[in-house]
Design a protein around this motif. Structure first.
Motif, PDB file in Angstrom:
ATOM      1  N   LYS A 191      14.446   7.832  -9.632  1.00  0.00           N
ATOM      2  CA  LYS A 191      13.949   9.205  -9.568  1.00  0.00           C
ATOM      3  C   LYS A 191      13.565   9.692 -10.955  1.00  0.00           C
ATOM      4  N   LYS A 192      14.339   9.348 -11.972  1.00  0.00           N
ATOM      5  CA  LYS A 192      14.018   9.751 -13.350  1.00  0.00           C
ATOM      6  C   LYS A 192      12.724   9.102 -13.836  1.00  0.00           C
ATOM      7  N   GLU A 193      12.451   7.895 -13.368  1.00  0.00           N
ATOM      8  CA  GLU A 193      11.222   7.194 -13.751  1.00  0.00           C
ATOM      9  C   GLU A 193       9.986   7.853 -13.149  1.00  0.00           C
ATOM     10  N   PHE A 194      10.171   8.532 -12.022  1.00  0.00           N
ATOM     11  CA  PHE A 194       9.061   9.156 -11.313  1.00  0.00           C
ATOM     12  C   PHE A 194       9.366  10.632 -11.068  1.00  0.00           C
ATOM     13  N   PRO A 195       9.253  11.468 -12.086  1.00  0.00           N
ATOM     14  CA  PRO A 195       9.640  12.874 -11.923  1.00  0.00           C
ATOM     15  C   PRO A 195       8.785  13.645 -10.917  1.00  0.00           C
ATOM     16  N   TYR A 196       7.597  13.150 -10.578  1.00  0.00           N
ATOM     17  CA  TYR A 196       6.715  13.883  -9.673  1.00  0.00           C
ATOM     18  C   TYR A 196       6.859  13.473  -8.211  1.00  0.00           C
ATOM     19  N   GLY A 237       0.817  -1.202   0.000  1.00  0.00           N
ATOM     20  CA  GLY A 237       0.000   0.000   0.000  1.00  0.00           C
ATOM     21  C   GLY A 237       0.851   1.251   0.000  1.00  0.00           C
ATOM     22  N   GLY A 238       0.262   2.324  -0.399  1.00  0.00           N
ATOM     23  CA  GLY A 238       0.984   3.587  -0.501  1.00  0.00           C
ATOM     24  C   GLY A 238       0.975   4.037  -1.942  1.00  0.00           C
ATOM     25  N   ARG A 239       1.156   5.291  -2.125  1.00  0.00           N
ATOM     26  CA  ARG A 239       1.025   5.885  -3.453  1.00  0.00           C
ATOM     27  C   ARG A 239       2.050   5.365  -4.452  1.00  0.00           C
ATOM     28  N   TRP A 240       3.243   5.050  -4.008  1.00  0.00           N
ATOM     29  CA  TRP A 240       4.329   4.762  -4.948  1.00  0.00           C
ATOM     30  C   TRP A 240       4.857   3.339  -4.916  1.00  0.00           C
ATOM     31  N   LYS A 241       4.547   2.552  -3.917  1.00  0.00           N
ATOM     32  CA  LYS A 241       5.184   1.245  -3.750  1.00  0.00           C
ATOM     33  C   LYS A 241       4.968   0.305  -4.937  1.00  0.00           C
TER      34      LYS A 241
END
Length: 118
Positions: free
Chosen positions: A52-57, A30-34
């Motif tokens: 970090k590059k895969e998830f710029p936001y 659970g969690g927004r990014w896991k």
């Protein structure tokens, strides 16, 4: 990570909730990014900067917290290499790799039902 108070409502609820196998599993991912982090690591080892590059936001702090939580739960392995500058790689454990088929089914379900309600 800071320890939770043993007598807090959250800690009490968590102890009860994880008695259900399904809720236990969902609690771990659970969690927004896991789930997104796990899905990226399915392709192989990645460094923090690559993630970090895969998830710029996502903020660096949030990515760090999510990776720590995944590592603490035994889903991600963090390897630090004794180099200058230090190199750190993240990879899935066998336990997390087992989520692959489950995530595929969940993705198919989401795709089907999202179209119905959007």
């Amino acid at each position: 990570m800071a320890a939770r108070k043993e007598n807090s409502t959250y800690t009490s609820n968590e102890k009860y909730i994880v008695e259900c196998d399904l809720t236990y599993a969902v609690n771990k991912i659970g969690g927004r990014w896991k789930i997104l982090i796990i899905s990226k690591l399915e392709k192989g080892k990645m460094r923090f900067g690559e993630l970090k590059k895969e998830f710029p936001y996502i903020t660096e702090r949030m990515l760090t917290l999510q990776l720590r939580a995944l590592e603490q739960d035994g889903l991600v392995k963090r390897t630090v290499y004794a180099e200058v500058p230090p190199r750190v790689e993240y990879e899935l454990t066998e336990m997390a790799a087992a989520f692959g088929p489950i995530f595929q089914q969940l993705s198919e379900w989401g795709g089907k039902h999202r179209k119905l309600f959007n």
